[in-house]
Design a protein around this motif. Structure first.
Motif, PDB file in Angstrom:
ATOM      1  N   LYS A  45       0.840  -1.202   0.000  1.00 44.81           N
ATOM      2  CA  LYS A  45       0.000   0.000   0.000  1.00 44.81           C
ATOM      3  C   LYS A  45       0.875   1.252   0.000  1.00 44.81           C
ATOM      4  O   LYS A  45       0.557   2.250  -0.640  1.00 44.81           O
ATOM      5  N   GLU A  46       2.007   1.171   0.699  1.00 39.92           N
ATOM      6  CA  GLU A  46       2.933   2.307   0.749  1.00 39.92           C
ATOM      7  C   GLU A  46       3.477   2.620  -0.640  1.00 39.92           C
ATOM      8  O   GLU A  46       3.522   3.791  -1.061  1.00 39.92           O
ATOM      9  N   LEU A  47       3.884   1.587  -1.387  1.00 37.08           N
ATOM     10  CA  LEU A  47       4.410   1.792  -2.740  1.00 37.08           C
ATOM     11  C   LEU A  47       3.320   2.349  -3.658  1.00 37.08           C
ATOM     12  O   LEU A  47       3.576   3.258  -4.454  1.00 37.08           O
ATOM     13  N   THR A  48       2.110   1.820  -3.536  1.00 34.78           N
ATOM     14  CA  THR A  48       1.004   2.303  -4.356  1.00 34.78           C
ATOM     15  C   THR A  48       0.707   3.770  -4.061  1.00 34.78           C
ATOM     16  O   THR A  48       0.526   4.580  -4.985  1.00 34.78           O
ATOM     17  N   ILE A  67       8.781  12.569  -2.214  1.00 33.68           N
ATOM     18  CA  ILE A  67       8.395  11.322  -2.891  1.00 33.68           C
ATOM     19  C   ILE A  67       9.636  10.502  -3.237  1.00 33.68           C
ATOM     20  O   ILE A  67       9.692   9.292  -3.001  1.00 33.68           O
ATOM     21  N   ILE A  68      10.655  11.185  -3.790  1.00 34.99           N
ATOM     22  CA  ILE A  68      11.890  10.488  -4.182  1.00 34.99           C
ATOM     23  C   ILE A  68      12.587   9.889  -2.964  1.00 34.99           C
ATOM     24  O   ILE A  68      13.034   8.734  -2.986  1.00 34.99           O
ATOM     25  N   LEU A  95      14.140   5.170   0.090  1.00 34.79           N
ATOM     26  CA  LEU A  95      14.163   4.474   1.377  1.00 34.79           C
ATOM     27  C   LEU A  95      13.502   3.100   1.260  1.00 34.79           C
ATOM     28  O   LEU A  95      13.993   2.109   1.811  1.00 34.79           O
ATOM     29  N   LEU A  96      12.423   3.056   0.480  1.00 34.73           N
ATOM     30  CA  LEU A  96      11.687   1.808   0.287  1.00 34.73           C
ATOM     31  C   LEU A  96      12.512   0.801  -0.518  1.00 34.73           C
ATOM     32  O   LEU A  96      12.582  -0.380  -0.173  1.00 34.73           O
ATOM     33  N   THR A  97      13.151   1.273  -1.584  1.00 32.81           N
ATOM     34  CA  THR A  97      13.919   0.365  -2.452  1.00 32.81           C
ATOM     35  C   THR A  97      15.217  -0.093  -1.794  1.00 32.81           C
ATOM     36  O   THR A  97      15.616  -1.244  -1.930  1.00 32.81           O
ATOM     37  N   LYS A  98      15.881   0.807  -1.061  1.00 32.48           N
ATOM     38  CA  LYS A  98      17.131   0.423  -0.397  1.00 32.48           C
ATOM     39  C   LYS A  98      16.876  -0.574   0.722  1.00 32.48           C
ATOM     40  O   LYS A  98      17.698  -1.437   1.011  1.00 32.48           O
ATOM     41  N   GLY A  99      15.703  -0.455   1.349  1.00 29.30           N
ATOM     42  CA  GLY A  99      15.387  -1.350   2.462  1.00 29.30           C
ATOM     43  C   GLY A  99      15.152  -2.779   2.034  1.00 29.30           C
ATOM     44  O   GLY A  99      15.245  -3.704   2.833  1.00 29.30           O
ATOM     45  N   THR A 100      14.839  -2.990   0.718  1.00 30.29           N
ATOM     46  CA  THR A 100      14.547  -4.352   0.247  1.00 30.29           C
ATOM     47  C   THR A 100      15.460  -4.780  -0.879  1.00 30.29           C
ATOM     48  O   THR A 100      15.229  -5.787  -1.527  1.00 30.29           O
TER      49      THR A 100
END
Length: 716
Positions: free
Chosen positions: A88-91, A122-123, A128-133
């Protein structure tokens, strides 16, 4: 301004138009993806939309958009590779990014201002989202490569080899397009071999540096689909000849059989005719040398065919999926509107020709008139069909509205649709957006209850707003249904009395009570919110639907939900009408509301003692005397006609001198002086050149009803 600058501006405008469509597609795909987070087709659609916006933005100088979009594209590239799950966060972040891109485009036109803090926020959140996974594949989301699929979006477990011929038109450079950037984008998709064809380049003294004389043959092996490749050329599809075909698939060419021979490749490409090939095959030289020596093909084509042959030998994994794409052309809406106007003028001229032929009675002229009439009607129908668009594109916009409002109000609501393929005139669709927004907002705020209240009432926690569309004769019915609390008749009635809209002792039907919600300033909201409660909105709905010559109907059951039905005409340009005459004045009554025509004699008037009612087969039907309403002073005929219409489920008659007959009516708008006259919606030009006014029947009936008490007092 130079020709090159004009072309660049045209390219930028094309980008803005295409980007608007891509952003709409992006929003729709994201909302579907939120419900089906592992759907690879949806993931592919989101990625391609972002990738195309980024690549085309960079091509036409929108570097800020390209740079910003790159971050979102990176996230969905990780999703495609199974390294990041759709949450939901990514969406939410991608939807915000989509809105920001739209703001950037509007800013380039001076319509908005970009808040760079929002872009950075947003960036930062995406990074943060992509680096975390980034370290590995998230739990619960299998990499796309582990799921073989035959979908059109491409299959990461199978590679496909394509033969691409990209042949730009000579004036490509004028638009500011650099074809090398497009080819480089193809290189990033997989293993790629490019051969430039230069046989069209002229001698130096004839060479035009502003003309593109080179074209390219590309052999590409990738896991992406045909559509993904065509997306690279989406902004130059009308400025080039583009051929994309699959030439190899896994297992089709094994080691023993091998790939096509050189001559077969050239014949398949259309570079050489099969008959010419057969004539030369008997010679001892290699087929490539024979063809070049004979001057049948250029050495560049031979090199390209050999490159394809070599490439296929190196790549043997493939899946075949050919996609036939219908040819289309983008036309500015103002040009289409002009075409409709001209067709309207042609219909008028054709009517005059037919009338002239009837008057003169000459066989040859009559024959020509009938042929012109047939061709005019065919042209009219074809032109009107061009303006027809499926209403599904409008429906899809509201999924975001429902999602955002349900989150804001703390409710659980889903939107379902039916009849998205139903077509309407583009003008009607454009003017339908605001009314539907107001109705849906009211359904969500007033209609559907909070989850706890719904559970207590024995309902599902998830509320539903259902949009449907379908044809009904010459009209389209659009229904907005919710399964909420429904309308409270007593509460609406009390509010209407308190606001002075009706008398305390008035007796109203259920339909009339529900109709009160469309009164200006009317609201039953307990408190004012950001969504509703200020008494504006539903009156706008009524006003806009009336302007479209449509009708609104409300049905509701307390505790079960509400259904609002909009009845709209298919088109606003041409209607079927009934011509009527009063003295020397001619009027048009829309045929869609006409029920029947009956006679009205002097004796009939005497029997009702002058009251404006007529007994039609035992039913009393009130009528309006148009002669009196429009103050036309002329002698009445002995026998008049009543045109009986149906308005809001009530039959109302209009008394005229004569009924002339049906007429194909081309609607002309009235000037500013006359546009606000109640009961008149427009005008048309008849075959003899005279002007006939088109009656707005619902407004005319309401106008007369409003003045009835005054007339009664005066008569007393």
């Amino acid at each position: 301004m130079s020709e090159e600058d004009d072309g660049l501006d045209a390219g930028k405008e094309a980008f803005k138009e295409e980007a608007a469509e891509l952003l709409t597609e992006l929003e729709t795909s994201l909302l579907e993806l939120e419900e089906h987070p592992t759907d690879e087709d949806l993931i592919g659609r989101v990625f391609r939309a972002m990738h195309t916006v980024k690549g085309s933005g960079a091509m036409f100088g929108f570097d800020d958009i390209a740079e910003f979009t790159h971050e979102v594209e990176t996230a969905f590239d990780m999703v495609r590779n199974g390294k990041l799950a759709v949450t939901k966060e990514l969406t939410n972040l991608t939807l915000r990014a989509r809105d920001q891109i739209r703001t950037m485009i509007e800013a380039s036109e001076g319509k908005a201002t970009v808040d760079h803090k929002i872009s950075k926020s947003i960036i930062d959140s995406l990074q943060l989202l992509t680096k975390g996974t980034a370290a590995g594949s998230p739990s619960g989301h299998e990499p796309a490569a582990q799921k073989p699929s035959k979908s059109a979006s491409g299959d990461a477990s199978h590679s496909v080899t394509y033969r691409i011929r990209f042949k730009p038109f000579a004036d490509l450079f004028v638009t500011g397009t650099n074809p090398i950037l497009l080819i480089n984008e193809l290189r990033q998709m997989g293993s790629c071999m490019v051969v430039a064809q230069i046989d069209a380049i002229t001698r130096l003294e004839e060479f035009n540096p502003e003309s593109c004389a080179t074209y390219w043959d590309i052999i590409l092996t990738t896991t992406l689909s045909t559509n993904a490749i065509k997306d690279v050329f989406i902004f130059v599809d009308d400025m080039c000849d583009l051929h994309v075909e699959i030439v190899d698939e896994e297992g089709e060419y094994d080691e023993a059989e091998g790939y096509m021979k050189l001559g077969e490749i050239l014949a398949a490409r259309g570079d050489v005719k099969i008959d010419e090939l057969k004539k030369l095959l008997g010679k001892q030289k290699k087929v490539g040398e024979i063809l070049v020596d004979a001057g049948i093909v250029d050495s560049g084509h031979i090199a390209s065919a050999l490159a394809e042959q070599q490439h296929i030998k190196e790549v043997r994994e493939q899946r075949q999926k050919t996609t036939d794409t219908a040819a289309s052309i983008r036309v500015p809406s103002d040009k289409l509107d002009k075409l409709v106007d001209l067709v309207g003028e042609l219909v008028t001229v054709q009517a005059r020709l037919s009338q002239t032929a009837i008057i003169h009675g000459e066989a040859t002229l009559t024959s020509i008139s009938e042929e012109v009439e047939r061709l005019t009607w065919e042209l009219r129908d074809s032109t009107m069909s061009i303006r027809m668009l499926p209403i599904g594109s409008t429906f899809s916009k509201f999924k975001r509205l429902v999602r955002d409002l349900s989150i804001e109000l703390g409710k659980e609501i889903q939107m379902t649709t039916d009849g998205a393929e139903t077509e309407l005139d583009k003008t009607v669709i454009e003017k339908l957006n605001d009314p539907l927004v107001h109705i849906i907002r009211n359904s969500i705020d007033h209609g559907i209850e909070r989850p706890d209240i719904r559970e207590a009432a024995g309902k599902s926690k998830m509320g539903t707003v259902h949009l449907s569309a379908g044809h009904s004769g010459a009209n389209v019915l659009i229904k907005i249904e919710d399964d909420g609390a429904g309308l409270d008749k007593e509460r609406i009635l009390k509010k209407a009395i308190d606001n002075g809209l009706i008398a305390p002792d008035a007796e109203l039907s259920e339909k009339e009570i529900f109709g009160m919600i469309f009164a200006p300033g009317f609201s039953t909201a307990q408190k004012i919110t950001n969504v509703s409660g200020r008494g504006v909105g539903m009156d706008v709905v009524k006003k806009n639907i009336d302007a479209l010559r449509g009708l609104v109907e409300v049905k509701s059951r307390k505790g079960s939900g509400t259904t609002i039905t909009l009845r709209l005409p298919l088109t606003l340009a041409i209607i079927d009408g009934l011509l009527v005459k009063i003295a020397n004045e001619v009027f048009v009554i829309p045929l869609a509301v006409v029920e029947e025509c009956v006679e009205l004699s002097k004796k009939d008037i005497e029997r009702t003692h002058g009251r404006h009612v007529s007994n039609v087969r035992g039913i009393l039907i009130p009528y309006i005397r148009l002669r009196e309403h429009f103050v036309i002073e002329a002698e009445e005929p002995e026998m008049e006609q009543i045109v009986i219409t149906e308005v809001d489920d009530k039959k109302v008659g209009f008394v005229v001198d004569y009924v002339i007959g049906e007429h194909q009516t081309v609607i002309k708008s009235l000037g500013r002086v006359f546009k606000d006259i109640a009961g008149i919606s427009g005008a048309t030009i008849l075959g003899d050149g005279t002007v006939a006014l088109i009656l707005d029947v619902p407004t005319l009936v309401r106008s007369v009803e409003t003045h009835e008490p005054v007339t009664a007092d005066a008569a007393g």
